[in-house]
Write a protein that holds these residues in place. Structure first.
Motif, PDB file in Angstrom:
ATOM      1  N   SER A  89      18.148  41.966   8.097  1.00 61.31           N
ATOM      2  CA  SER A  89      17.369  42.368   6.923  1.00 61.31           C
ATOM      3  C   SER A  89      17.183  43.873   6.843  1.00 61.31           C
ATOM      4  CB  SER A  89      16.000  41.674   6.925  1.00 61.31           C
ATOM      5  OG  SER A  89      15.276  42.015   8.104  1.00 61.31           O
ATOM      6  N   THR A  90      17.265  44.547   8.009  1.00 58.62           N
ATOM      7  CA  THR A  90      17.098  46.001   8.030  1.00 58.62           C
ATOM      8  C   THR A  90      18.436  46.743   8.048  1.00 58.62           C
ATOM      9  OG1 THR A  90      16.950  45.906  10.459  1.00 58.62           O
ATOM     10  CG2 THR A  90      14.868  45.862   9.206  1.00 58.62           C
ATOM     11  N   ASP A  91      19.551  46.017   7.884  1.00 50.42           N
ATOM     12  CA  ASP A  91      20.868  46.647   7.941  1.00 50.42           C
ATOM     13  C   ASP A  91      21.024  47.658   6.806  1.00 50.42           C
ATOM     14  OD1 ASP A  91      23.693  46.013   9.413  1.00 50.42           O
ATOM     15  OD2 ASP A  91      24.011  46.716   7.359  1.00 50.42           O
ATOM     16  N   ILE A  92      21.674  48.774   7.107  1.00 44.10           N
ATOM     17  CA  ILE A  92      21.831  49.843   6.129  1.00 44.10           C
ATOM     18  C   ILE A  92      22.662  49.406   4.930  1.00 44.10           C
ATOM     19  CG2 ILE A  92      23.889  50.803   7.238  1.00 44.10           C
ATOM     20  CD1 ILE A  92      22.811  53.590   6.549  1.00 44.10           C
ATOM     21  N   SER A  93      23.491  48.379   5.084  1.00 43.28           N
ATOM     22  CA  SER A  93      24.332  47.917   3.976  1.00 43.28           C
ATOM     23  C   SER A  93      23.504  47.386   2.808  1.00 43.28           C
ATOM     24  CB  SER A  93      25.291  46.824   4.459  1.00 43.28           C
ATOM     25  OG  SER A  93      24.572  45.694   4.938  1.00 43.28           O
ATOM     26  N   ARG A 131      18.386  55.784  11.627  1.00 44.78           N
ATOM     27  CA  ARG A 131      17.525  56.201  10.517  1.00 44.78           C
ATOM     28  C   ARG A 131      18.393  56.766   9.409  1.00 44.78           C
ATOM     29  NH1 ARG A 131      13.028  60.085  12.971  1.00 44.78           N
ATOM     30  NH2 ARG A 131      11.980  59.629  10.997  1.00 44.78           N
ATOM     31  N   VAL A 132      17.874  56.699   8.182  1.00 40.92           N
ATOM     32  CA  VAL A 132      18.612  57.199   7.026  1.00 40.92           C
ATOM     33  C   VAL A 132      17.671  57.971   6.117  1.00 40.92           C
ATOM     34  CG1 VAL A 132      18.258  55.063   5.716  1.00 40.92           C
ATOM     35  CG2 VAL A 132      20.155  56.560   5.116  1.00 40.92           C
ATOM     36  N   ASN A 133      18.187  59.031   5.540  1.00 39.34           N
ATOM     37  CA  ASN A 133      17.431  59.869   4.612  1.00 39.34           C
ATOM     38  C   ASN A 133      18.135  59.823   3.263  1.00 39.34           C
ATOM     39  OD1 ASN A 133      16.062  61.797   3.195  1.00 39.34           O
ATOM     40  ND2 ASN A 133      16.477  63.488   4.587  1.00 39.34           N
ATOM     41  N   LEU A 134      17.469  59.244   2.257  1.00 40.22           N
ATOM     42  CA  LEU A 134      18.062  59.087   0.926  1.00 40.22           C
ATOM     43  C   LEU A 134      17.712  60.225  -0.017  1.00 40.22           C
ATOM     44  CD1 LEU A 134      17.334  55.280   0.439  1.00 40.22           C
ATOM     45  CD2 LEU A 134      19.512  56.317   1.036  1.00 40.22           C
ATOM     46  N   ASN A 135      16.695  60.998   0.289  1.00 39.44           N
ATOM     47  CA  ASN A 135      16.179  61.983  -0.663  1.00 39.44           C
ATOM     48  C   ASN A 135      16.438  63.428  -0.262  1.00 39.44           C
ATOM     49  OD1 ASN A 135      15.004  59.849  -2.170  1.00 39.44           O
ATOM     50  ND2 ASN A 135      13.294  59.795  -0.721  1.00 39.44           N
ATOM     51  N   GLY A 136      17.059  63.651   0.880  1.00 37.28           N
ATOM     52  CA  GLY A 136      17.307  65.012   1.314  1.00 37.28           C
ATOM     53  C   GLY A 136      16.091  65.690   1.893  1.00 37.28           C
ATOM     54  N   ASN A 137      14.994  64.944   2.055  1.00 35.29           N
ATOM     55  CA  ASN A 137      13.759  65.494   2.626  1.00 35.29           C
ATOM     56  C   ASN A 137      13.681  65.076   4.090  1.00 35.29           C
ATOM     57  OD1 ASN A 137      11.152  66.127   3.405  1.00 35.29           O
ATOM     58  ND2 ASN A 137      10.285  65.689   1.395  1.00 35.29           N
ATOM     59  N   GLN A 140      11.373  62.252   5.216  1.00 39.28           N
ATOM     60  CA  GLN A 140      11.446  60.928   4.609  1.00 39.28           C
ATOM     61  C   GLN A 140      12.607  60.114   5.173  1.00 39.28           C
ATOM     62  OE1 GLN A 140      11.382  61.156   0.358  1.00 39.28           O
ATOM     63  NE2 GLN A 140       9.361  62.099   0.284  1.00 39.28           N
ATOM     64  N   TYR A 141      12.724  60.096   6.470  1.00 39.67           N
ATOM     65  CA  TYR A 141      13.724  59.255   7.120  1.00 39.67           C
ATOM     66  C   TYR A 141      13.200  57.829   7.217  1.00 39.67           C
ATOM     67  CZ  TYR A 141      17.205  62.681   8.548  1.00 39.67           C
ATOM     68  OH  TYR A 141      18.219  63.609   8.555  1.00 39.67           O
ATOM     69  N   LYS A 142      14.077  56.890   6.901  1.00 37.37           N
ATOM     70  CA  LYS A 142      13.725  55.473   6.915  1.00 37.37           C
ATOM     71  C   LYS A 142      14.439  54.792   8.077  1.00 37.37           C
ATOM     72  CE  LYS A 142      14.103  51.286   4.051  1.00 37.37           C
ATOM     73  NZ  LYS A 142      14.597  50.752   2.750  1.00 37.37           N
ATOM     74  N   THR A 143      13.714  53.948   8.802  1.00 37.06           N
ATOM     75  CA  THR A 143      14.305  53.243   9.937  1.00 37.06           C
ATOM     76  C   THR A 143      15.210  52.118   9.440  1.00 37.06           C
ATOM     77  OG1 THR A 143      12.379  53.737  11.323  1.00 37.06           O
ATOM     78  CG2 THR A 143      13.812  51.939  12.035  1.00 37.06           C
ATOM     79  N   VAL A 144      16.446  52.098   9.908  1.00 34.61           N
ATOM     80  CA  VAL A 144      17.415  51.066   9.539  1.00 34.61           C
ATOM     81  C   VAL A 144      18.199  50.672  10.795  1.00 34.61           C
ATOM     82  CG1 VAL A 144      17.679  51.754   7.112  1.00 34.61           C
ATOM     83  CG2 VAL A 144      19.081  52.844   8.871  1.00 34.61           C
TER      84      VAL A 144
END
Length: 744
Positions: A89-93, A131-137, A140-144
């Motif tokens: 459910s937390t997969d980056i895909s 972790r992934v950052n979608l906004n360039g900030n 605001q890294y999101k755990t995946v």
């Protein structure tokens, strides 16, 4: 429980794993019909075998044992599905599950594998994302979670190695299924590796600097030693021969050369390497006790497996080698077939998904061939010196057992496979022996190891120069077409019957003729009866292949990428070894034409709209019962008739619909549109003339155009969404793939 019962239970486990192929691999959610079929087979086949064997085999186990066999096979199926990779459910895909447009992201994680060169001259590697950052900030890294297939420009891939932490900036994308038949299924490939998305990286934003250590460091020392001694290209080739191509960043063109001429096994660490290592161990340790030999042999095998990487083929060889060492300690002769079966069971217990790994199957078939067929062939060659007979028997035996599987997957066969393998065997043995000796010294005394490696220059050059000449010869790659699974099963059933039954071994030549007939007869039948038109997706314009009772007409060849990934796989899948006419409708790249000429025989090439040849507005080309007309050069309009069907292809980029309405008529069966823009005015014109089928070949189709097409009740296909389109007289027009993802 006697040994036969253990063998039957192991075969039941393997059989259960093979039954998962009935619902396709990978398939994490088989339908209830597929489950029902597999369960029925599992609980019907063993009792049927009991009924068949009970009166024929004196030691046949009782019926309750065969129920246990069914349970083992059922367990194998359940275990296989349990181990099948699926995104959490937390997969980056999931970030791009409903949107196929790439997303600009920054990902943080650890490198899982060493970078390798792709055909696009980028570097690829596996990456465990955290972790992934979608906004360039940065805050605001999101755990995946998940495993990413990452590619980077060569300039960004310096000092990248396994276990290193990186932050990579690039475009996150979801792989898609192939749109053309025979094309590489990138989505399925990633799914097999437990990956469900990819990252086309642009740059490395951050990297940890840690000292390179472990197997990677030792492997690099060996590779660097060979490249210092022989140059970069030769050094990488000899490194691949010793360590296997998965452990070495071999250039794609060199790798493809060996694969295409049937020498892929030369660049793979295999049982031959293990046998040679054990031979060296036995020679060095003649005075030692069996226990000390066992300890030293196991240490050397573990060291070699670590250097080559954890590959199914080398693990299988190491397990069989270990069984030989253990047999010496116990003072018992090792049963080679039993060791092969046991090693396969142990490996598939660790990772049942390897049952569908082609390299795994080819490795076992090759070893099986050496054990059961090579001795039989050597006896037939008893008039030759023993060593020469062995050198001839080995490649013949291996080819007999592996060629059907290779043809099933790659749709081609090389007539020079066996002769070249026989001639190359002495060179390969010399390179492997010399390479292993020099590699050992490179690790211990680098200068001496480099000096020894220089001796291998000329044998390696002879092998490479000979390999480069094979593709220039006729029949170096003969397309056999798509072999059915039923045919493959029949072929291997014949081979197994000849192996098990001594009476049938006397008539092996009849079995060989039957196998050849099973392959050749469908090709002949196709050439006599087949009538088909296939529209393939190209980068700029669609590629059209007309098959008319053995005569093939090709309209456009596409770009270099189209030839490699679209056209060539399709021609091999269809068993096409000659193109009668190639028709060029646009400013075709001469490089593309030269590439296709090298791959397949072409009788004639016609530039349809060339100034020298296009003297009037209706140039006509007749190919048997196919009539092709060039209607308009400026608008790129072509019309053809095959049987009683009329096709019109409009390849214009900026056209006024009314200016070419004269070319439309109410009897039009198929309209192929490959212009850049399909406007509302075109929809009105199509409504008036109502072609029976509309095929659209554009990269983008606006939603309002799709809505209008549906509102006007036009039957239409979009190649970007539906994949390749095919017409067969009795079946009509239909997409070849019905499981493509819907466009966003």
């Amino acid at each position: 429980m006697n040994s036969w019962r253990y063998i039957i239970l192991i075969l039941a486990y393997l059989g259960g794993l093979f039954l998962t192929g009935l619902w396709g691999f990978p398939n994490p959610q088989p339908s209830w019909q597929q489950w029902t079929l597999v369960i029925l087979l599992i609980f019907i086949i063993p009792p049927s075998l009991f009924i068949f064997l009970n009166r024929r085999w004196r030691r046949c186990p009782q019926l309750r044992f065969w129920f246990l066999v069914s349970c083992v096979a059922f367990f194998a199926v359940i275990y296989f599905q349990f181990r099948l990779p699926s995104p959490r459910s937390t997969d980056i895909s999931h970030l791009i599950k409903d949107d196929f447009k790439p997303k600009q992201v920054q990902v943080l994680g650890k490198v899982l594998s060493e970078p390798r060169t792709t055909n696009n001259n980028r570097k690829r590697f596996w990456f465990r994302v955290q972790r992934v950052n979608l906004n360039g900030n940065n805050e605001q890294y999101k755990t995946v979670t998940g495993k990413l297939y990452v590619t980077l420009p060569n300039t960004e891939v310096y000092l990248i190695y396994p276990r290193q932490t990186l932050i990579i900036e690039g475009n996150l994308y979801q792989p898609r299924s192939p749109k053309n038949p025979g094309a590489f299924d990138f989505k399925k490939y990633l799914a097999k590796q437990g990956s469900f998305s990819g990252l086309k990286g642009e740059k490395v934003v951050f990297r940890t600097d840690k000292k390179l250590w472990g197997w990677t460091n030792l492997r690099n020392r060996i590779i660097n030693g060979f490249t210092d001694a022989l140059g970069k290209e030769n050094g990488l080739v000899i490194s691949s021969i010793i360590l296997g191509r998965r452990a070495v960043d071999l250039p794609p063109e060199t790798r493809d050369l060996f694969v295409n001429i049937g020498l892929a096994h030369v660049l793979a660490a295999s049982g031959f390497h293990v046998a040679l290592l054990l031979g060296i161990v036995f020679w060095i340790t003649q005075s030692l006790s069996p226990k000390k030999k066992l300890i030293l042999g196991i240490v050397i095998l573990i060291f070699y497996v670590g250097l080559t990487g954890i590959q199914p083929s080398i693990l299988r060889a190491a397990l069989m080698g270990s069984s030989v060492l253990i047999g010496q300690v116990l003072d018992r002769k090792t049963n080679a077939l039993g060791a092969l079966l046991l090693s396969g069971f142990l490996l598939l217990s660790i990772n049942p998904l390897w049952i569908w790994d082609l390299g795994f199957k080819l490795s076992f078939l090759a070893t099986f061939a050496l054990l059961v067929t090579s001795p039989f062939i050597e006896k037939k060659l008893d008039f030759l010196p023993p060593k020469l007979a062995g050198m001839i028997a080995v490649p013949i035996a291996v080819s007999i057992w592996t060629s059907p599987l290779i043809m099933y997957f790659f749709h081609s066969f090389s007539f020079y496979l066996i002769p070249f393998n026989i001639l190359a065997t002495p060179l390969i043995m010399l390179l492997v022996v010399g390479g292993i000796i020099s590699a050992v010294f490179i690790l211990i005394i680098p200068n001496l190891g480099i000096l020894i490696a220089k001796i291998l220059f000329w044998p390696l050059q002879i092998l490479l120069q000979s390999a480069q000449q094979i593709p220039q010869l006729k029949l170096s790659a003969f397309a056999v077409g798509q072999i059915s699974l039923v045919t493959l099963i029949i072929i291997y059933s014949i081979l197994v019957t000849i192996w098990l039954n001594k009476r049938f071994q006397k008539y092996w030549h009849i079995g060989a003729l039957i196998i050849i007939g099973l392959i050749i007869i469908p090709i002949i039948y196709k050439n006599i009866t087949l009538l088909k038109i296939t529209v393939l997706e190209g980068n700029k314009v669609p590629i059209i292949v007309m098959q008319n009772r053995g005569k093939v007409t090709l309209i456009n060849v596409g770009s270099e990428t189209d030839i490699k990934y679209t056209l060539s796989p399709f021609l091999s899948q269809q068993g096409i070894n000659k193109i009668n006419t190639v028709i060029i409708t646009n400013n075709q790249d001469e490089l593309s034409l030269s590439i296709i000429k090298k791959k397949i025989k072409i009788n004639s090439i016609i530039y349809l709209f060339d100034n020298k040849e296009f003297n009037n507005s209706h140039q006509v080309i007749e190919e048997d019962s196919t009539i092709i007309k060039a209607m308009n050069r400026e608008s790129g309009i072509i019309k053809w008739q095959i049987k009683d069907k009329y096709w019109l292809w409009i390849d214009g980029q900026k056209l006024d619909p009314q200016s070419i309405s004269v070319h439309l008529n109410h009897g039009l069966d198929v309209l192929l549109w490959s212009g850049k823009k399909l406007s509302s005015d075109w929809i009105k014109l199509l409504k008036k003339y109502q072609p029976k089928i509309l095929i659209i070949s554009t990269n983008y189709l606006p939603s309002f155009i799709k809505t209008k097409l549906n509102q006007e009740n036009l039957k239409w296909y979009w190649i970007e969404r539906d994949g390749a389109i095919q017409w067969i007289p009795n079946q009509g027009i239909k997409p070849l793939f019905n499981n493509q993802e819907e466009d966003s």
